[in-house]
Design a protein around this motif. Structure first.
Motif, PDB file in Angstrom:
ATOM      1  N   HIS A  88       8.518 -11.765   5.829  1.00  0.00           N
ATOM      2  CA  HIS A  88       7.837 -10.480   5.784  1.00  0.00           C
ATOM      3  C   HIS A  88       7.620 -10.084   4.330  1.00  0.00           C
ATOM      4  CE1 HIS A  88       9.124 -10.353   9.963  1.00  0.00           C
ATOM      5  NE2 HIS A  88       8.364  -9.301  10.154  1.00  0.00           N
ATOM      6  N   VAL A  89       6.521  -9.404   4.086  1.00  0.00           N
ATOM      7  CA  VAL A  89       6.175  -8.930   2.747  1.00  0.00           C
ATOM      8  C   VAL A  89       6.296  -7.412   2.727  1.00  0.00           C
ATOM      9  CG1 VAL A  89       4.289  -8.709   1.080  1.00  0.00           C
ATOM     10  CG2 VAL A  89       4.644 -10.885   2.279  1.00  0.00           C
ATOM     11  N   SER A  90       6.896  -6.865   1.681  1.00  0.00           N
ATOM     12  CA  SER A  90       7.029  -5.415   1.564  1.00  0.00           C
ATOM     13  C   SER A  90       5.669  -4.792   1.291  1.00  0.00           C
ATOM     14  CB  SER A  90       7.994  -5.061   0.431  1.00  0.00           C
ATOM     15  OG  SER A  90       9.293  -5.525   0.717  1.00  0.00           O
ATOM     16  N   GLY A  91       5.350  -3.742   2.051  1.00  0.00           N
ATOM     17  CA  GLY A  91       4.101  -3.021   1.856  1.00  0.00           C
ATOM     18  C   GLY A  91       4.352  -1.532   1.841  1.00  0.00           C
ATOM     19  N   PRO A  92       3.344  -0.739   1.513  1.00  0.00           N
ATOM     20  CA  PRO A  92       3.531   0.715   1.424  1.00  0.00           C
ATOM     21  C   PRO A  92       3.857   1.375   2.750  1.00  0.00           C
ATOM     22  CG  PRO A  92       1.207   0.143   1.207  1.00  0.00           C
ATOM     23  CD  PRO A  92       1.978  -1.143   1.154  1.00  0.00           C
ATOM     24  N   HIS A  93       3.609   0.683   3.867  1.00  0.00           N
ATOM     25  CA  HIS A  93       3.885   1.250   5.184  1.00  0.00           C
ATOM     26  C   HIS A  93       5.013   0.506   5.901  1.00  0.00           C
ATOM     27  CE1 HIS A  93       0.149   3.413   4.518  1.00  0.00           C
ATOM     28  NE2 HIS A  93      -0.422   2.258   4.256  1.00  0.00           N
ATOM     29  N   ASP A 104      -3.760  -5.929   1.296  1.00  0.00           N
ATOM     30  CA  ASP A 104      -3.672  -5.820  -0.157  1.00  0.00           C
ATOM     31  C   ASP A 104      -2.249  -6.099  -0.634  1.00  0.00           C
ATOM     32  OD1 ASP A 104      -4.553  -5.322  -2.773  1.00  0.00           O
ATOM     33  OD2 ASP A 104      -4.117  -3.191  -2.621  1.00  0.00           O
ATOM     34  N   ALA A 105      -1.258  -5.617   0.103  1.00  0.00           N
ATOM     35  CA  ALA A 105       0.139  -5.866  -0.272  1.00  0.00           C
ATOM     36  C   ALA A 105       0.448  -7.359  -0.238  1.00  0.00           C
ATOM     37  CB  ALA A 105       1.077  -5.110   0.663  1.00  0.00           C
ATOM     38  N   VAL A 106      -0.063  -8.050   0.779  1.00  0.00           N
ATOM     39  CA  VAL A 106       0.175  -9.496   0.864  1.00  0.00           C
ATOM     40  C   VAL A 106      -0.576 -10.215  -0.251  1.00  0.00           C
ATOM     41  CG1 VAL A 106      -0.115 -11.554   2.300  1.00  0.00           C
ATOM     42  CG2 VAL A 106       0.653  -9.398   3.327  1.00  0.00           C
ATOM     43  N   TRP A 107      -1.789  -9.747  -0.567  1.00  0.00           N
ATOM     44  CA  TRP A 107      -2.522 -10.351  -1.680  1.00  0.00           C
ATOM     45  C   TRP A 107      -1.733 -10.203  -2.982  1.00  0.00           C
ATOM     46  CZ3 TRP A 107      -5.802 -13.721  -3.275  1.00  0.00           C
ATOM     47  CH2 TRP A 107      -6.266 -13.663  -4.586  1.00  0.00           C
ATOM     48  N   GLN A 108      -1.232  -9.011  -3.258  1.00  0.00           N
ATOM     49  CA  GLN A 108      -0.467  -8.810  -4.488  1.00  0.00           C
ATOM     50  C   GLN A 108       0.809  -9.641  -4.486  1.00  0.00           C
ATOM     51  OE1 GLN A 108      -0.346  -4.777  -6.259  1.00  0.00           O
ATOM     52  NE2 GLN A 108      -1.477  -4.096  -4.446  1.00  0.00           N
ATOM     53  N   TRP A 109       1.443  -9.737  -3.332  1.00  0.00           N
ATOM     54  CA  TRP A 109       2.640 -10.578  -3.220  1.00  0.00           C
ATOM     55  C   TRP A 109       2.309 -12.040  -3.517  1.00  0.00           C
ATOM     56  CZ3 TRP A 109       3.250 -14.509   0.425  1.00  0.00           C
ATOM     57  CH2 TRP A 109       4.521 -15.097   0.495  1.00  0.00           C
ATOM     58  N   ALA A 110       1.215 -12.534  -2.938  1.00  0.00           N
ATOM     59  CA  ALA A 110       0.825 -13.922  -3.158  1.00  0.00           C
ATOM     60  C   ALA A 110       0.558 -14.185  -4.626  1.00  0.00           C
ATOM     61  CB  ALA A 110      -0.409 -14.261  -2.321  1.00  0.00           C
ATOM     62  N   CYS A 111      -0.097 -13.242  -5.288  1.00  0.00           N
ATOM     63  CA  CYS A 111      -0.361 -13.404  -6.723  1.00  0.00           C
ATOM     64  C   CYS A 111       0.939 -13.400  -7.518  1.00  0.00           C
ATOM     65  CB  CYS A 111      -1.284 -12.290  -7.216  1.00  0.00           C
ATOM     66  SG  CYS A 111      -2.959 -12.363  -6.547  1.00  0.00           S
ATOM     67  N   ALA A 112       1.860 -12.503  -7.159  1.00  0.00           N
ATOM     68  CA  ALA A 112       3.126 -12.409  -7.880  1.00  0.00           C
ATOM     69  C   ALA A 112       4.001 -13.639  -7.659  1.00  0.00           C
ATOM     70  CB  ALA A 112       3.878 -11.150  -7.448  1.00  0.00           C
ATOM     71  N   GLN A 113       3.904 -14.235  -6.452  1.00  0.00           N
ATOM     72  CA  GLN A 113       4.690 -15.426  -6.155  1.00  0.00           C
ATOM     73  C   GLN A 113       4.248 -16.614  -6.984  1.00  0.00           C
ATOM     74  OE1 GLN A 113       7.383 -15.813  -3.765  1.00  0.00           O
ATOM     75  NE2 GLN A 113       7.278 -13.610  -4.129  1.00  0.00           N
ATOM     76  N   GLY A 114       2.967 -16.619  -7.350  1.00  0.00           N
ATOM     77  CA  GLY A 114       2.433 -17.752  -8.101  1.00  0.00           C
ATOM     78  C   GLY A 114       2.500 -19.048  -7.316  1.00  0.00           C
ATOM     79  N   PHE A 115       2.319 -18.962  -5.989  1.00  0.00           N
ATOM     80  CA  PHE A 115       2.465 -20.167  -5.170  1.00  0.00           C
ATOM     81  C   PHE A 115       1.313 -21.146  -5.352  1.00  0.00           C
ATOM     82  CE2 PHE A 115       0.070 -17.465  -2.192  1.00  0.00           C
ATOM     83  CZ  PHE A 115      -0.839 -18.357  -1.659  1.00  0.00           C
ATOM     84  N   ALA A 116       0.231 -20.714  -6.014  1.00  0.00           N
ATOM     85  CA  ALA A 116      -0.893 -21.607  -6.262  1.00  0.00           C
ATOM     86  C   ALA A 116      -1.623 -21.158  -7.524  1.00  0.00           C
ATOM     87  CB  ALA A 116      -1.849 -21.619  -5.072  1.00  0.00           C
ATOM     88  N   ASP A 117      -2.222 -22.130  -8.215  1.00  0.00           N
ATOM     89  CA  ASP A 117      -2.962 -21.807  -9.435  1.00  0.00           C
ATOM     90  C   ASP A 117      -4.203 -20.978  -9.131  1.00  0.00           C
ATOM     91  OD1 ASP A 117      -1.113 -23.269 -10.903  1.00  0.00           O
ATOM     92  OD2 ASP A 117      -2.283 -25.127 -10.739  1.00  0.00           O
ATOM     93  N   ARG A 118      -4.891 -21.327  -8.057  1.00  0.00           N
ATOM     94  CA  ARG A 118      -6.092 -20.606  -7.656  1.00  0.00           C
ATOM     95  C   ARG A 118      -5.915 -20.152  -6.211  1.00  0.00           C
ATOM     96  NH1 ARG A 118     -11.547 -23.506  -8.889  1.00  0.00           N
ATOM     97  NH2 ARG A 118     -12.200 -21.331  -9.109  1.00  0.00           N
ATOM     98  N   VAL A 119      -6.281 -18.900  -5.945  1.00  0.00           N
ATOM     99  CA  VAL A 119      -6.053 -18.331  -4.618  1.00  0.00           C
ATOM    100  C   VAL A 119      -7.307 -17.608  -4.158  1.00  0.00           C
ATOM    101  CG1 VAL A 119      -4.560 -16.895  -3.183  1.00  0.00           C
ATOM    102  CG2 VAL A 119      -3.627 -17.971  -5.252  1.00  0.00           C
ATOM    103  N   GLY A 120      -7.733 -17.901  -2.932  1.00  0.00           N
ATOM    104  CA  GLY A 120      -8.841 -17.197  -2.315  1.00  0.00           C
ATOM    105  C   GLY A 120      -8.335 -16.255  -1.244  1.00  0.00           C
ATOM    106  N   ILE A 121      -9.246 -15.465  -0.696  1.00  0.00           N
ATOM    107  CA  ILE A 121      -8.914 -14.575   0.405  1.00  0.00           C
ATOM    108  C   ILE A 121     -10.055 -14.620   1.413  1.00  0.00           C
ATOM    109  CG2 ILE A 121      -9.939 -12.486  -0.622  1.00  0.00           C
ATOM    110  CD1 ILE A 121      -7.465 -10.952   0.523  1.00  0.00           C
ATOM    111  N   GLY A 122      -9.709 -14.469   2.669  1.00  0.00           N
ATOM    112  CA  GLY A 122     -10.749 -14.524   3.688  1.00  0.00           C
ATOM    113  C   GLY A 122     -10.292 -13.899   4.983  1.00  0.00           C
ATOM    114  N   GLY A 123     -11.222 -13.812   5.912  1.00  0.00           N
ATOM    115  CA  GLY A 123     -10.903 -13.239   7.204  1.00  0.00           C
ATOM    116  C   GLY A 123     -12.083 -13.338   8.136  1.00  0.00           C
ATOM    117  N   ALA A 133     -12.532  -9.936   7.987  1.00  0.00           N
ATOM    118  CA  ALA A 133     -13.398 -10.193   6.840  1.00  0.00           C
ATOM    119  C   ALA A 133     -13.596  -8.921   6.023  1.00  0.00           C
ATOM    120  CB  ALA A 133     -14.750 -10.739   7.310  1.00  0.00           C
ATOM    121  N   ALA A 134     -13.733  -7.778   6.725  1.00  0.00           N
ATOM    122  CA  ALA A 134     -13.841  -6.504   6.013  1.00  0.00           C
ATOM    123  C   ALA A 134     -12.575  -6.223   5.223  1.00  0.00           C
ATOM    124  CB  ALA A 134     -14.104  -5.372   7.003  1.00  0.00           C
ATOM    125  N   LEU A 135     -11.410  -6.495   5.813  1.00  0.00           N
ATOM    126  CA  LEU A 135     -10.139  -6.255   5.123  1.00  0.00           C
ATOM    127  C   LEU A 135      -9.999  -7.168   3.902  1.00  0.00           C
ATOM    128  CD1 LEU A 135      -7.792  -5.947   8.239  1.00  0.00           C
ATOM    129  CD2 LEU A 135      -8.867  -4.096   6.931  1.00  0.00           C
TER     130      LEU A 135
END
Length: 254
Positions: A13-18, A94-113, A118-120
Motif C-alpha cells: 500500500h502507498v500512503s496518500g492524502p486520503h 498522484d500519490a502513487v505516481w509521486q511514490w514511484a518517482c521517489a522509489q526510483g524503481f526505474a530510470d524512466r517511468v510512464g503513466i497510463g490508464g 486515462a483521465a486520472l
C-alpha cells in the motif's frame, strides 16, 4: 496471444492524502530491464467501478510487464462511491505516481490508464507538470474519457455528476481534455472502433498535436469501449492493443 500473469507480483500500500492506496506491482524476470523503465497504470470503470483484480487492471498490467519487459504498478484508487468524489481518485493516483518517482524503481517511468483511468493518468501528468515535479516520460491512454460533453455522445451526465458533483465549471484536472496540454510527454492513444466515447480520444489527439505534443493513435478494429476488460470477447483486438502499448513502452528502453 495472452499468456497470463508474470511470476513476480507484489501488493503493498502507498500512503496518500486520503489514506493507504493499494497497488499491485508486476516485475519482469529481467531485473536489469526492470530498473530501466516502468509504468503506473490506472484501470477504468466510470470512476465508480473496478478493482485491482479486473482484467483491465491485472491482466493488462501483467501483459505489459511481460511484453515490454518493464515494471508495472497498477493502482487501486478510491472509487466515486459513498460520497467520494473528485479530487480523491486523482489524489490517489498522484500519490502513487509521486511514490514511484521517489522509489526510483526505474530510470524512466510512464503513466497510463483506460477510460476514466486515462483521465486520472492524464490529470496526474498535468499536476506534475504544473507543480514543477517529475513528469512522466510517456502517456498511454486507452479509449480515454477526458471531455465533457463528448462530441456526438450522450448519456454521460450521471457519470460526471457522480464523479465531480456538477456538470458545469469542471476543474481542469477532473476531465483534462479541457486543460492546457502544452508540455505533456509523448502520448499514445488507443481507440475502440465501436465506442460512443471514441470522439473524446480523437479530439484529444487533435488537441495534443495542436499543442505540439508528440502523439500516436491506434484504432482497435471491431472493438467496443472497454475491450481490454473483456479479452474473451475481443481476443485479437486485445492482443493487438497490448502490442501497441508494449511497443510504446519499449521506446523507454532504447
Amino acid at each position: 496471444m495472452l499468456r497470463g500473469t508474470v511470476p513476480h507480483v507484489s501488493g503493498p500500500h502507498v500512503s496518500g492524502p486520503h489514506g493507504p492506496v493499494p497497488v499491485r506491482i508486476h516485475e519482469p524476470q529481467d531485473t536489469a530491464r526492470a530498473a530501466r523503465a516502468g509504468l503506473v497504470w490506472a484501470h477504468g470503470g466510470g470512476f465508480r467501478h473496478g478493482d485491482l483484480d479486473m482484467p483491465e487492471a491485472d491482466m493488462v498490467a501483467a501483459e505489459l510487464c511481460r511484453r515490454a519487459g518493464v515494471t508495472v504498478v497498477s493502482v487501486g484508487y478510491r472509487l466515486a462511491v459513498g460520497g467520494v468524489r473528485y479530487p480523491v481518485p486523482v489524489d490517489d493516483v498522484d500519490a502513487v505516481w509521486q511514490w514511484a518517482c521517489a522509489q526510483g524503481f526505474a530510470d524512466r517511468v510512464g503513466i497510463g490508464g483506460a477510460s476514466a483511468g486515462a483521465a486520472l493518468a492524464m490529470s496526474t501528468a498535468l499536476r506534475a507538470r504544473d507543480a514543477g515535479r517529475r513528469t512522466p516520460d510517456l502517456l498511454l491512454l486507452a479509449y480515454p474519457f477526458v471531455h465533457y460533453p463528448v462530441p456526438g455522445a450522450a448519456g454521460y451526465d450521471d457519470m460526471v455528476h457522480n464523479y465531480v458533483g456538477r456538470l458545469t465549471d469542471l476543474p481542469p484536472d477532473a476531465l483534462p481534455g479541457g486543460a492546457p496540454l502544452e508540455g505533456l510527454p509523448a502520448t499514445h492513444v488507443l481507440l475502440s472502433e465501436f465506442d460512443d466515447l471514441r470522439a473524446s480520444g480523437e479530439l484529444l489527439a487533435h488537441q495534443l498535436r495542436e499543442a505540439k505534443v508528440p502523439v500516436t493513435t491506434y484504432l482497435a478494429r471491431g472493438a467496443t469501449h472497454g475491450h481490454l476488460n473483456r479479452p474473451a470477447d475481443h481476443p485479437d483486438a486485445v492482443d493487438e492493443s497490448l502490442n501497441y502499448f508494449a511497443g510504446a513502452l519499449r521506446t523507454m528502453l532504447q
